[in-house]
Design an enzyme around this catalytic site. Structure first.
Site, short mmCIF file in Angstrom:
data_model
loop_
_atom_site.label_atom_id
_atom_site.label_comp_id
_atom_site.label_asym_id
_atom_site.label_seq_id
_atom_site.Cartn_x
_atom_site.Cartn_y
_atom_site.Cartn_z
N GLY A 146 0.77 -1.24 0.00
CA GLY A 146 0.00 0.00 0.00
C GLY A 146 0.80 1.29 0.00
N ASP A 148 0.75 3.39 4.54
CA ASP A 148 -0.35 4.07 3.88
C ASP A 148 -1.41 4.54 4.86
OD1 ASP A 148 -1.19 1.48 4.47
OD2 ASP A 148 -1.83 0.99 2.43
N ASP A 194 -5.13 2.30 10.78
CA ASP A 194 -6.52 1.94 11.01
C ASP A 194 -6.64 1.41 12.44
OD1 ASP A 194 -9.16 1.16 10.82
OD2 ASP A 194 -8.84 -0.37 9.30
N LYS A 244 -7.34 6.88 10.08
CA LYS A 244 -8.80 6.84 10.23
C LYS A 244 -9.17 7.50 11.56
CE LYS A 244 -9.80 3.06 7.18
NZ LYS A 244 -10.43 1.75 7.00
N PHE A 272 -13.91 2.56 4.14
CA PHE A 272 -12.81 1.88 3.45
C PHE A 272 -12.45 2.70 2.22
CE2 PHE A 272 -10.37 -1.46 1.44
CZ PHE A 272 -9.74 -2.01 2.55
N ASP A 277 -5.59 -0.59 -1.74
CA ASP A 277 -6.39 -1.53 -2.55
C ASP A 277 -7.56 -2.10 -1.77
OD1 ASP A 277 -4.84 -3.20 -0.77
OD2 ASP A 277 -5.45 -4.88 -2.04
N ARG A 325 -5.65 0.09 -6.77
CA ARG A 325 -4.42 0.75 -6.32
C ARG A 325 -3.98 1.86 -7.24
NH1 ARG A 325 -2.05 -2.19 -2.36
NH2 ARG A 325 -2.08 -4.44 -2.56
P1 IMP Z 1 -4.32 -1.72 10.76
O1 IMP Z 1 -3.39 -2.84 11.16
O2 IMP Z 1 -5.76 -2.04 11.04
O3 IMP Z 1 -3.92 -0.37 11.28
O4 IMP Z 1 -4.32 -1.66 9.22
C1 IMP Z 1 -3.31 -1.17 8.53
C2 IMP Z 1 -3.26 -1.77 7.16
O5 IMP Z 1 -4.54 -2.24 6.67
C3 IMP Z 1 -2.85 -0.68 6.26
O6 IMP Z 1 -1.44 -0.68 6.12
C4 IMP Z 1 -3.57 -1.01 4.97
O7 IMP Z 1 -2.76 -1.85 4.20
C5 IMP Z 1 -4.81 -1.76 5.38
N1 IMP Z 1 -6.00 -0.88 5.43
C6 IMP Z 1 -6.63 -0.41 6.53
N2 IMP Z 1 -7.66 0.37 6.20
C7 IMP Z 1 -7.69 0.42 4.87
C8 IMP Z 1 -8.54 1.11 3.91
O8 IMP Z 1 -9.47 1.87 4.22
N3 IMP Z 1 -8.22 0.91 2.60
C9 IMP Z 1 -7.21 0.12 2.19
N4 IMP Z 1 -6.39 -0.53 3.04
C10 IMP Z 1 -6.63 -0.37 4.36
MG MG Z 2 -0.53 -1.77 4.63
#
Ligand code: IMP
Ligand code: MG
Length: 178
Positions: A44, A102, A105, A133, A154, A161, A167
């Site tokens: 990403g 990227d 979340d 987020k 999302f 992606d 992407r």
């Molecule tokens: P986390 O571990 O939940 O913080 O997620 C982080 C990873 O999930 C990011 O590096 C992204 O690759 C993916 N991700 C989380 N939210 C989104 C979104 O809204 N769109 C696309 N990829 C996301």
């Molecule tokens: Mg990622």
């Protein structure tokens, strides 16, 4: 699932503004003498990192880690798998690591990667994340350089992606039907 083409979260122009602001912050945070190494989370953050370092206009080595937790779902699986097989990391001892991703979340990915990197004894680790987020994060991570905050939907495009798709879009848009 369709792209809600009208719901642009960040336009190309907004993204360019983020890049310029972040590049300025990076110029202030690091001196020319600093031994900076960028570690980019695949897939990403690849495009963001490339554009950012070009904007920063500084030659720093780029290394890549793959951190996966999503599969084809839009929710974190809660398990983060890290692989370095694409390219091995250098000796990070005493280096200043700039971790580029990227989106922040749940924070599980960043937490796992920071826990993986810390024992490699870099001088410090700073995080540079394109998007955060809004919602409370399962793991609270300090973000040193942030592009923009986005709603809890999302989003895809500009490297992000959904199941390997979208992407290549130049804007960041909301994925419809989430
Ligand atoms: P986390 O571990 O939940 O913080 O997620 C982080 C990873 O999930 C990011 O590096 C992204 O690759 C993916 N991700 C989380 N939210 C989104 C979104 O809204 N769109 C696309 N990829 C996301
Ligand atoms: Mg990622």
């Amino acid at each position: 699932m369709n792209i809600a083409a009208t719901n642009i979260i960040l336009s190309q122009n907004d993204i360019q503004n983020c890049l310029e602001r972040l590049a300025n912050q990076l110029r202030q945070a690091y001196t020319q003498e600093d031994n900076v190494v960028a570690i980019v989370l695949l897939e990403g953050a690849r495009r963001f990192a490339a554009d950012l370092i070009k904007e920063w206009d500084r030659k720093i080595p780029l290394y890549f880690l793959r951190a996966k937790s999503y599969g084809n779902d839009v929710q974190s699986s809660g398990l983060v798998e890290i692989t370095t097989s694409d390219r091995l990391l250098p000796d990070l001892t005493g280096k200043r690591v700039l971790l580029i991703d990227d989106i922040y979340d749940t924070g599980l990915t960043l937490r796992a990667v920071l826990d993986y990197l810390a024992p490699l004894q870099p001088a410090d680790i700073k995080t540079c994340i394109l998007l955060e987020k809004h919602h409370p994060h399962a793991r609270k991570i300090p973000i040193d350089f942030l592009g923009a905050t986005v709603p809890n939907t999302f989003v895809v495009g500009y490297g992000l992606d959904y199941a390997g798709k979208y992407r290549e879009l130049d804007d960041i848009v909301e994925l419809e039907g989430m």
